[in-house]
Design a protein around this motif. Sequence first.
Motif, mmCIF file in Angstrom:
data_model
loop_
_atom_site.group_PDB
_atom_site.id
_atom_site.type_symbol
_atom_site.label_atom_id
_atom_site.label_comp_id
_atom_site.label_asym_id
_atom_site.label_seq_id
_atom_site.Cartn_x
_atom_site.Cartn_y
_atom_site.Cartn_z
ATOM 1 N N SER A 146 -3.300 -6.254 8.345
ATOM 2 C CA SER A 146 -3.546 -7.336 7.396
ATOM 3 C C SER A 146 -2.834 -8.631 7.769
ATOM 4 O O SER A 146 -3.013 -9.638 7.120
ATOM 5 C CB SER A 146 -3.124 -6.887 5.995
ATOM 6 N N GLN A 147 -1.985 -8.618 8.796
ATOM 7 C CA GLN A 147 -1.240 -9.851 9.076
ATOM 8 C C GLN A 147 -1.348 -10.393 10.500
ATOM 9 O O GLN A 147 -1.122 -11.569 10.705
ATOM 10 C CB GLN A 147 0.250 -9.694 8.821
ATOM 11 N N GLU A 154 -2.027 6.613 9.279
ATOM 12 C CA GLU A 154 -3.387 6.922 8.820
ATOM 13 C C GLU A 154 -4.192 7.561 9.952
ATOM 14 O O GLU A 154 -4.957 8.494 9.751
ATOM 15 C CB GLU A 154 -4.063 5.642 8.296
ATOM 16 N N VAL A 210 -13.268 -4.512 12.451
ATOM 17 C CA VAL A 210 -12.961 -5.215 11.200
ATOM 18 C C VAL A 210 -12.127 -6.439 11.550
ATOM 19 O O VAL A 210 -11.042 -6.325 12.123
ATOM 20 C CB VAL A 210 -12.178 -4.312 10.225
ATOM 21 N N ILE A 225 0.819 -1.222 0.000
ATOM 22 C CA ILE A 225 0.000 0.000 0.000
ATOM 23 C C ILE A 225 0.856 1.277 0.000
ATOM 24 O O ILE A 225 0.663 2.144 -0.856
ATOM 25 C CB ILE A 225 -1.021 -0.032 1.158
ATOM 26 N N GLY A 285 0.562 -1.176 13.363
ATOM 27 C CA GLY A 285 1.290 -1.306 12.097
ATOM 28 C C GLY A 285 1.560 0.133 11.664
ATOM 29 O O GLY A 285 0.729 1.019 11.908
ATOM 30 N N TRP A 286 2.689 0.385 11.062
ATOM 31 C CA TRP A 286 3.073 1.788 10.816
ATOM 32 C C TRP A 286 2.080 2.511 9.906
ATOM 33 O O TRP A 286 1.801 3.701 10.071
ATOM 34 C CB TRP A 286 4.493 1.857 10.264
ATOM 35 N N ALA A 327 6.410 -7.907 15.075
ATOM 36 C CA ALA A 327 7.346 -7.111 14.267
ATOM 37 C C ALA A 327 7.784 -5.852 15.025
ATOM 38 O O ALA A 327 8.052 -5.913 16.217
ATOM 39 C CB ALA A 327 6.715 -6.799 12.919
#
Length: 420
Positions: free
Chosen positions: A238-239, A316, A264, A22, A310-311, A331
């Motif tokens: 997403s992970q 965002e 979500v 993305i 997540g970064w 991570a």
Amino acid sequence: MADTRPHHHVLLFPFMSKGHTIPILHLAHLLLRRQLSVTVVTTPSNLPFIAQSLPNTAASILQIPFPSQLDGIPAGIESTDKLPSMSLFPQFALATKLMQPDFERLVDNLPQPVDFMVSDSFLWWTLESANKFSWIKLTKNDFERDAGDSEIVIKSITASKASYGYVINSFYELEPVFVDSFNNVISNGPKAWCVGPLCLSKSTTPVKPDIRQKPNWIQWLDEKYEQKRSVLFVAFGSQARVSAEQLKEISVGLEKSNVSFLWVTKEKESELGDGFEERNRGRGIVVREWVDQMEILNHPSVGGFLSHCGWNSVLESVSAGVPILAWPMMAEQHLNARMVVEELKIGVRVETSNGSVRGFVQWEGLEKNVRDLMEGGRGEEVKMKVKEFSRKAREAMELERGSSWRTLDLLIKEICSKET
Ligand SMILES: O=c1ccn([C@@H]2O[C@H](COP(=O)(O)OP(=O)(O)O[C@H]3O[C@H](CO)[C@@H](O)[C@H](O)[C@H]3O)[C@@H](O)[C@H]2O)c(=O)[nH]1
């Protein structure tokens, strides 16, 4: 006289993972807006997502096959979010090396010579390819703390250090001390170039009016706005995989908090607790589809974000001015969470039952943290701070004037003047 010089040509090669693809696609928009020619390389299964993210643009998207018959990786899986287990990540990343011959053939046959390439450090071998073609490679800096000294991390860091520079999805005003110390003290090699937040890369002038049917969760957020309810957005990227026990604590914590929420998740209702959705109807909604996270975060009814940090999600949220309830999972997310809570002071952190940053989160603590963020307490403080950074983020991306806009201009100028 019209400018007849050929446009500079940039090759983008994102890693096959949504969170890595993305931001590179956002970078593509920024490059296209500067009239550069852009080619994106990907694999067949990832092509539709990329094509959908670059509609009506001059970017060309080219594919090379993803390696087949890999040990442990089911056939047809070409993106890390589709892996049955994240423990297969190193195998997946290492297998990408098998794409090198196809990649080099593709590059050799491109109709226009490439001025520079931006790839991902998990595609470490692209540096070697770039050197064969005498290119300059840019990579983004992404250290996976959990992965320790694994082969893929070592390869990725080695390639990054030998690159021309780090294209950083951040903006100078968010972390000036870190950017300055990295560029002036820590790195005696490649420099960090902050060109983000990349999620703000698209021009704000709509090309055509938005005539699509609003997704039902946006309609639901509209209703909450009319009811003057502030909504907590819950999403873990997403992970990240959340354990069954942990999912139950989240659903109980959300239910008891009495706060409106939009969650979500890919998990089935049985994983969240039977009857959870029915009991919370009207107050909470569970969405199991791919959503436009930026659209949700920018909705006026969203007042907080329970995030894995997540970064992309952090940036965002910063861009949208939404405070974060930080729950890092894997991570480098723990480092991001510290940045969010301790350095930027734009969020609060979930409490774990044993006080350790990687500990189990019980519903009682989560309920308290959710209320704290959404109903005053620390919420007000962090809300003010995140609004300030949201303004600075937009300023950084301002056409021709913003720090990130100018940094990308400088970077392009520096590279393109060097190669002649
Ligand atoms: O339904 C969805 C789900 C996700 N997203 C987007 O997907 C991206 C998710 O990125 P991120 O929040 O960074 O999470 P991950 O996908 O988990 O990101 C991986 O990659 C990041 C960037 O390297 C790292 O910071 C993380 O630790 C790593 O897990 C964001 O742009 C979201 O807006 C959507 O738009 N819709």
